[in-house]
Design a protein around this motif. Structure first.
Motif, PDB file in Angstrom:
ATOM      1  N   UNK A   1       0.582  -1.011  -0.296  1.00 33.74           N
ATOM      2  CA  UNK A   1      -0.029  -0.177   0.124  1.00 33.74           C
ATOM      3  C   UNK A   1       1.106   1.510  -0.002  1.00 33.74           C
ATOM      4  N   UNK A   2       1.854   1.229   0.576  1.00 35.60           N
ATOM      5  CA  UNK A   2       2.928   2.234   0.928  1.00 35.60           C
ATOM      6  C   UNK A   2       3.506   2.349  -0.935  1.00 35.60           C
ATOM      7  N   UNK A   3       4.112   1.455  -1.599  1.00 36.39           N
ATOM      8  CA  UNK A   3       4.559   1.772  -2.391  1.00 36.39           C
ATOM      9  C   UNK A   3       4.416   2.709  -3.354  1.00 36.39           C
ATOM     10  N   UNK A   4       2.260   2.072  -3.941  1.00 34.57           N
ATOM     11  CA  UNK A   4       2.111   3.163  -4.927  1.00 34.57           C
ATOM     12  C   UNK A   4       1.615   4.947  -4.477  1.00 34.57           C
ATOM     13  N   UNK A   5       1.857   4.437  -2.595  1.00 34.92           N
ATOM     14  CA  UNK A   5       0.962   5.592  -2.676  1.00 34.92           C
ATOM     15  C   UNK A   5       1.888   7.235  -2.351  1.00 34.92           C
ATOM     16  N   UNK A   6       3.943   6.700  -2.260  1.00 35.57           N
ATOM     17  CA  UNK A   6       4.894   7.306  -2.384  1.00 35.57           C
ATOM     18  C   UNK A   6       5.400   7.022  -3.635  1.00 35.57           C
ATOM     19  N   UNK A   7       4.395   6.722  -4.420  1.00 32.91           N
ATOM     20  CA  UNK A   7       4.836   6.044  -5.496  1.00 32.91           C
ATOM     21  C   UNK A   7       6.689   5.681  -5.720  1.00 32.91           C
ATOM     22  N   UNK A   8       7.329   4.972  -5.277  1.00 32.87           N
ATOM     23  CA  UNK A   8       8.357   4.232  -4.839  1.00 32.87           C
ATOM     24  C   UNK A   8       8.342   2.477  -5.338  1.00 32.87           C
ATOM     25  N   UNK A   9       8.641   2.034  -6.067  1.00 34.43           N
ATOM     26  CA  UNK A   9       8.720   1.058  -6.749  1.00 34.43           C
ATOM     27  C   UNK A   9      10.817   0.642  -6.244  1.00 34.43           C
ATOM     28  N   UNK A  10      10.619  -1.065  -6.013  1.00 29.13           N
ATOM     29  CA  UNK A  10      11.812  -1.782  -5.492  1.00 29.13           C
ATOM     30  C   UNK A  10      13.668  -1.600  -6.879  1.00 29.13           C
ATOM     31  N   UNK A  11      12.822  -1.084  -7.645  1.00 27.29           N
ATOM     32  CA  UNK A  11      14.013  -0.153  -8.923  1.00 27.29           C
ATOM     33  C   UNK A  11      13.976   1.250  -8.883  1.00 27.29           C
ATOM     34  N   UNK A  12      14.190   1.333  -7.804  1.00 25.73           N
ATOM     35  CA  UNK A  12      14.078   3.269  -7.802  1.00 25.73           C
ATOM     36  C   UNK A  12      15.764   3.681  -8.034  1.00 25.73           C
TER      37      UNK A  12
END
Length: 78
Positions: A42-53
Motif C-alpha cells: 500500500x505504501x509503495x504506490x502511495x509514495x510512488x516508489x518501487x523496488x527499482x527506484x
C-alpha cells in the motif's frame, strides 16, 4: 478528485488495489506477517516508489573505451 491523484497510472492503482485486498484478507485471517506485506504494497504506490527506484534494477552499460586497434601482421607459412 483528479487533482488529488494527478500522475496515477493503471498499474499504480492496481498495486494499491492489490495491497488493500491483501490487507483486508490478512486482517480477516489475523495473519500479521501478511499485514506487514500488505502495508508495504500500500505504501509503495502511495509514495510512488518501487523496488527499482534510482535505476537499481537496470543493467549498467559497459564503458566503451576509445582504444585504437593495432593492425595485425600475418606471416605466410609455407
Amino acid at each position: 478528485m483528479l487533482h488529488i491523484f494527478p500522475k496515477w497510472t493503471l498499474f499504480r492503482a492496481l498495486r494499491l488495489a492489490v495491497g488493500l485486498l491483501l490487507l483486508t484478507e490478512a486482517l480477516r485471517s489475523q495473519n500479521w506477517f501478511m499485514v506487514a506485506a500488505a502495508a508495504v504494497l500500500i505504501i509503495m504506490p502511495m509514495l510512488n516508489i518501487g523496488c527499482c527506484s534510482n535505476g537499481g534494477c537496470g543493467i549498467q552499460a559497459d564503458k566503451v573505451t576509445a582504444k585504437t586497434q593495432k593492425e595485425t601482421d600475418y606471416e605466410e607459412v609455407v
